[in-house]
Design a protein around this motif. Structure first.
Motif, mmCIF file in Angstrom:
data_model
loop_
_atom_site.group_PDB
_atom_site.id
_atom_site.type_symbol
_atom_site.label_atom_id
_atom_site.label_comp_id
_atom_site.label_asym_id
_atom_site.label_seq_id
_atom_site.Cartn_x
_atom_site.Cartn_y
_atom_site.Cartn_z
ATOM 1 N N ALA A 32 -5.190 -14.898 4.913
ATOM 2 C CA ALA A 32 -5.201 -14.838 6.382
ATOM 3 C C ALA A 32 -5.212 -13.393 6.856
ATOM 4 N N ALA A 33 -4.463 -12.529 6.168
ATOM 5 C CA ALA A 33 -4.436 -11.112 6.539
ATOM 6 C C ALA A 33 -5.818 -10.490 6.440
ATOM 7 N N LEU A 34 -6.588 -10.901 5.444
ATOM 8 C CA LEU A 34 -7.914 -10.329 5.228
ATOM 9 C C LEU A 34 -8.914 -10.706 6.311
ATOM 10 N N TYR A 35 -8.583 -11.708 7.119
ATOM 11 C CA TYR A 35 -9.478 -12.149 8.187
ATOM 12 C C TYR A 35 -9.097 -11.571 9.545
ATOM 13 N N ALA A 36 -8.225 -10.586 9.564
ATOM 14 C CA ALA A 36 -7.854 -9.939 10.821
ATOM 15 C C ALA A 36 -9.012 -9.094 11.341
ATOM 16 N N PRO A 37 -9.030 -8.863 12.647
ATOM 17 C CA PRO A 37 -10.040 -7.941 13.183
ATOM 18 C C PRO A 37 -9.698 -6.510 12.815
ATOM 19 N N SER A 38 -10.714 -5.674 12.724
ATOM 20 C CA SER A 38 -10.492 -4.247 12.474
ATOM 21 C C SER A 38 -11.632 -3.462 13.100
ATOM 22 N N GLY A 39 -11.314 -2.242 13.533
ATOM 23 C CA GLY A 39 -12.320 -1.385 14.157
ATOM 24 C C GLY A 39 -13.520 -1.189 13.244
ATOM 25 N N ILE A 40 -14.697 -1.360 13.784
ATOM 26 C CA ILE A 40 -15.998 -1.327 13.095
ATOM 27 C C ILE A 40 -15.961 -2.007 11.721
ATOM 28 N N ASN A 41 -15.155 -3.059 11.656
ATOM 29 C CA ASN A 41 -15.042 -3.921 10.461
ATOM 30 C C ASN A 41 -14.747 -3.124 9.192
ATOM 31 N N LEU A 42 -13.881 -2.114 9.285
ATOM 32 C CA LEU A 42 -13.563 -1.311 8.103
ATOM 33 C C LEU A 42 -12.608 -2.025 7.142
ATOM 34 N N GLN A 43 -11.882 -3.020 7.659
ATOM 35 C CA GLN A 43 -10.934 -3.767 6.808
ATOM 36 C C GLN A 43 -10.060 -2.780 6.017
ATOM 37 N N GLN A 116 -11.719 8.198 9.700
ATOM 38 C CA GLN A 116 -10.951 9.339 10.210
ATOM 39 C C GLN A 116 -9.979 8.974 11.324
ATOM 40 N N ASP A 117 -10.233 7.928 12.077
ATOM 41 C CA ASP A 117 -9.375 7.573 13.211
ATOM 42 C C ASP A 117 -8.197 6.726 12.725
ATOM 43 N N THR A 118 -7.118 7.409 12.361
ATOM 44 C CA THR A 118 -5.969 6.735 11.764
ATOM 45 C C THR A 118 -5.362 5.699 12.699
ATOM 46 N N ALA A 119 -5.297 5.979 14.004
ATOM 47 C CA ALA A 119 -4.707 5.013 14.942
ATOM 48 C C ALA A 119 -5.469 3.689 14.916
ATOM 49 N N THR A 120 -6.782 3.750 14.900
ATOM 50 C CA THR A 120 -7.583 2.520 14.838
ATOM 51 C C THR A 120 -7.355 1.794 13.525
ATOM 52 N N LEU A 121 -7.258 2.532 12.430
ATOM 53 C CA LEU A 121 -7.049 1.911 11.127
ATOM 54 C C LEU A 121 -5.685 1.214 11.053
ATOM 55 N N ILE A 122 -4.660 1.862 11.588
ATOM 56 C CA ILE A 122 -3.325 1.248 11.588
ATOM 57 C C ILE A 122 -3.329 -0.034 12.405
ATOM 58 N N ALA A 127 -2.912 -5.893 12.622
ATOM 59 C CA ALA A 127 -3.483 -7.210 12.931
ATOM 60 C C ALA A 127 -3.395 -8.119 11.705
ATOM 61 N N GLY A 128 -3.638 -7.551 10.519
ATOM 62 C CA GLY A 128 -3.498 -8.331 9.289
ATOM 63 C C GLY A 128 -2.066 -8.812 9.091
ATOM 64 N N ILE A 129 -1.101 -7.948 9.399
ATOM 65 C CA ILE A 129 0.307 -8.335 9.267
ATOM 66 C C ILE A 129 0.635 -9.486 10.212
ATOM 67 N N GLU A 130 0.177 -9.399 11.449
ATOM 68 C CA GLU A 130 0.448 -10.488 12.402
ATOM 69 C C GLU A 130 -0.152 -11.803 11.906
ATOM 70 N N ASN A 131 -1.351 -11.764 11.335
ATOM 71 C CA ASN A 131 -1.921 -12.985 10.764
ATOM 72 C C ASN A 131 -1.007 -13.557 9.679
ATOM 73 N N MET A 132 -0.458 -12.681 8.834
ATOM 74 C CA MET A 132 0.467 -13.152 7.786
ATOM 75 C C MET A 132 1.674 -13.847 8.392
ATOM 76 N N LEU A 133 2.271 -13.245 9.414
ATOM 77 C CA LEU A 133 3.463 -13.819 10.027
ATOM 78 C C LEU A 133 3.188 -15.214 10.582
ATOM 79 N N LEU A 134 2.045 -15.364 11.244
ATOM 80 C CA LEU A 134 1.732 -16.654 11.873
ATOM 81 C C LEU A 134 1.416 -17.727 10.839
ATOM 82 N N VAL A 135 0.695 -17.372 9.792
ATOM 83 C CA VAL A 135 0.388 -18.365 8.750
ATOM 84 C C VAL A 135 1.656 -18.735 7.980
#
Length: 195
Positions: A32-43, A116-122, A127-135
């Protein structure tokens, strides 16, 4: 269970039963964490599920140091509530007896301009962590998202111990069957506006 029910019903659990969590449930939560959204799909994530007794003992050793380093902040924040300090000490040093702790890392390849944009990566890792919590909640499991090891200055040591080639520690998430049913703390007023 619908999504809103999961969002409103999930609580941070800091005490767990001794019941084991199945490997399939751990894998479902990680998936579930792997299916979280991420900026420009960098995962930009890498997750380590600490489940074995040996690995958990090593993690708890680091967590005991976390409490030592975090204690002054707790004393300042909860000076009038020493019971909260004791509860936090128990949780940080034992992880509440959780049989699983997922370590979430920011996987950031060197010399790749897309990362390079650490804030977006975090935000993607979060988002992946939140998916884990909900599942986890949907499966009847409790969880708690904690950042105390990073605040206490131990993130790098945990990274070296558990994922030396896989990025910066962002958070840890305990997972297990809850041994408590905490109520939702009151929500703070004035935290949004519709314009």
């Amino acid at each position: 269970m619908d999504v809103k029910q999961a969002v409103l019903g999930r609580r941070s659990i800091r005490n767990y039963t001794t019941q084991a969590v199945s490997r399939q449930d751990v894998e479902d939560i990680l998936e579930a964490a792997l299916y979280a959204p991420s900026g420009i799909n960098l995962q930009p994530w890498y997750f380590v599920a600490v489940c074995s007794e040996d690995a958990m003992a090593r993690l708890k050793f680091s967590m005991a140091k976390t409490y030592e380093n975090f204690q002054p902040r707790l004393q300042a924040r909860f000076a009038k509530n020493p019971e909260v300090i004791q509860q936090t000490k128990h949780f940080l040093t034992s992880l509440g007896g959780a049989p699983v702790c997922v370590l979430a890392f920011l996987l950031k390849p060197a010399n790749d301009p897309m990362y390079q944009d650490t804030a977006t990566l975090i935000q993607g890792v979060s988002a992946g962590i939140e998916n884990m919590l909900l599942v986890a909640y949907e499966k009847g499991l409790g969880s708690c998202w904690l950042t105390a090891p990073i605040v206490a200055g131990l993130g790098e040591g945990i990274r070296q111990e558990f994922a030396p080639e896989n990025g910066q520690l962002i958070a840890a998430v305990t997972i297990g069957y809850p041994a408590e049913s905490p109520k939702a703390p009151p929500r703070r007023e004035g935290r949004y506006v519709v314009i």
